[in-house]
Design an enzyme around this catalytic site. Structure first.
Site, PDB file in Angstrom:
ATOM      1  N   LYS A  69      40.126  30.890  45.609  1.00 40.54           N
ATOM      2  CA  LYS A  69      41.379  30.633  46.608  1.00 40.54           C
ATOM      3  C   LYS A  69      41.245  30.106  48.339  1.00 40.54           C
ATOM      4  CE  LYS A  69      43.098  32.914  43.265  1.00 40.54           C
ATOM      5  NZ  LYS A  69      43.842  32.787  42.180  1.00 40.54           N
TER       6      LYS A  69
HETATM    7  C1  LIG Z   1      43.745  34.138  40.922  1.00 39.71           C
HETATM    8  C2  LIG Z   1      45.508  34.179  40.502  1.00 39.71           C
HETATM    9  C3  LIG Z   1      46.281  35.303  40.485  1.00 39.71           C
HETATM   10  C4  LIG Z   1      45.738  36.835  40.420  1.00 39.71           C
HETATM   11  O1  LIG Z   1      44.871  37.462  41.427  1.00 39.71           O
HETATM   12  P1  LIG Z   1      43.624  37.869  41.408  1.00 39.71           P
HETATM   13  O2  LIG Z   1      43.241  38.280  42.699  1.00 39.71           O
HETATM   14  O3  LIG Z   1      42.675  37.615  41.171  1.00 39.71           O
HETATM   15  O4  LIG Z   1      44.040  39.424  40.586  1.00 39.71           O
HETATM   16  C5  LIG Z   1      47.365  35.283  39.913  1.00 39.71           C
HETATM   17  N1  LIG Z   1      48.404  34.007  39.003  1.00 39.71           N
HETATM   18  C6  LIG Z   1      47.051  33.074  39.831  1.00 39.71           C
HETATM   19  C7  LIG Z   1      47.878  31.634  39.411  1.00 39.71           C
HETATM   20  C8  LIG Z   1      46.089  32.677  40.206  1.00 39.71           C
HETATM   21  O5  LIG Z   1      45.643  31.736  40.104  1.00 39.71           O
END
Ligand SMILES: *Cc1c(COP(=O)(O)O)cnc(C)c1O
Length: 355
Positions: free
Chosen positions: A179
């Site tokens: 991210k």
């Molecule tokens: C990464 C992501 C999640 C979940 O996040 P995690 O930290 O991996 O559990 C949920 N929704 C979207 C759109 C994502 O890109």
């Protein structure tokens, strides 16, 4: 080798982690509290509730607003957690198609999917660009629905000068290493609703109102102080990270815009796209993929199937734009640590396939 993602961790993060390790207070403590306040302030919200990851943050947000039954409208073109968190909270996801140009929820299809059982909407700010929030919020108001923004890919993204996560009833973020900023694993809900925030805090920590006094059902979804210490340092760098991503995206736009058979991503009006992913739409995806592989360039297909087609849900829904996109999207490296030479290699490789 150019990977599809590479988190940037500096001396500041290492030092902050070491301080936590030496303090002896490793689990949820003062760093988590500081990180919650700083991140909520950054988003323009009153409260932050840190959790173990983005998936648990989504469930916590839904539970905070009592969305534990009925139907929740979610795009199908998203990471699976958007939809599965609805099930974990006790409700049922209903899948909505997306716009082919922006990859985000289509308000027209959204309207069609509303039933008397609908309780909430989860727009996803996919790839780092906000969904059309004005239209979505108006539909929500007319139908008395809760709006929880899945901003897991959109830290710092803006819509009409408002920060992602601050427009709905709550916003949800992930700090997974791919991210825009990371804590290793981690998540956060931001909201300005104090009662919902209180319910979220309780759910995150075994419904514990005071020591060994459990007033409601909960879970252990806590963040560690180790993760929060990393997050505090990453947050200081977030604006620079985003600007670097935007600069890289601009370079790709210039290089690839006029190639036949390639559609570069658009920044829709009045949005600040943060390019968590730089995603092309191509007809000859397999050909491009093998050219990238040959040159040791990482790429990602987000996502090869709509959630509505995943075995875990296996609906009979028909979502034509989602199906069309899943066969054509491909994301290329766009993260801040890319060198000019690496950017050029990626652009040159793509041009060699399409010209
Ligand atoms: C990464 C992501 C999640 C979940 O996040 P995690 O930290 O991996 O559990 C949920 N929704 C979207 C759109 C994502 O890109």
């Amino acid at each position: 080798m150019i990977p599809i993602a590479r988190p940037l961790i500096g001396e500041e993060e290492k030092k902050a982690v070491l301080e936590v390790l030496e303090s002896g207070m490793l689990a949820q403590g003062p760093r988590v509290r500081e990180f919650e306040e700083a991140f909520a302030r950054y988003c323009g919200c009153k409260y932050g509730i840190a959790t173990s990851n983005g998936t648990t943050a989504l469930e916590v947000a839904l539970r905070g607003f009592g969305i534990t039954r009925g139907e929740v409208l979610v795009p199908s073109f998203t990471f699976i957690a958007t939809a599965t968190s609805v099930v974990h909270a006790g409700a049922r996801p209903v899948f909505v198609d997306v716009d082919k140009e922006t990859f985000t929820m289509d308000p027209e299809d959204l309207k069609k999917k509303i039933t008397p059982k609908t309780r909430a909407i989860i727009p996803v700010h996919l790839y780092g660009q906000c969904a059309p929030m004005d239209e979505i919020l108006e539909i929500a108001r007319e139908n008395n629905l809760v709006v929880i923004e899945d901003a897991c890919q959109a830290h710092g993204a803006e819509y009409k000068k408002k920060k992602a996560g601050s427009m709905g009833d709550a916003g949800v973020f992930s700090f997974y290493p791919t991210k825009n900023m990371t804590t290793g694993e981690g998540g956060m809900v931001v909201t300005s609703n104090s009662e919902a925030a209180e319910r979220m805090r309780l759910y995150r920590n075994h419904g514990q109102a005071s020591r060994y006094e459990h007033v409601s059902l909960g879970h252990n979804y806590r963040m560690t102080d180790i993760a929060a210490a990393i997050g505090l340092e990453q947050l200081k760098k977030l604006e620079d990270f985003i600007e670097a991503r935007r600069k890289n995206a601009n370079y790709y736009n210039e290089q690839l815009e006029n190639l036949d058979g390639v559609r570069t991503p658009i920044e829709a009006p009045e949005r600040r796209h943060t390019y968590n992913q730089y995603t092309l739409v191509v007809e000859e995806r397999d050909m491009l993929a093998s050219a990238l592989e040959n040159k040791g360039i990482g790429y990602g297909i987000y996502y090869p199937k709509g959630c509505h087609e995943q075995p875990v849900f296996s609906t009979r829904d028909r979502l034509p734009n989602t199906d069309w996109l899943t066969k054509r999207v491909v994301s290329i490296p766009v993260y801040p640590g890319l060198s000019q030479e690496e950017l050029e290699t990626v652009a040159r490789t793509i041009k060699s396939v399409f010209s």
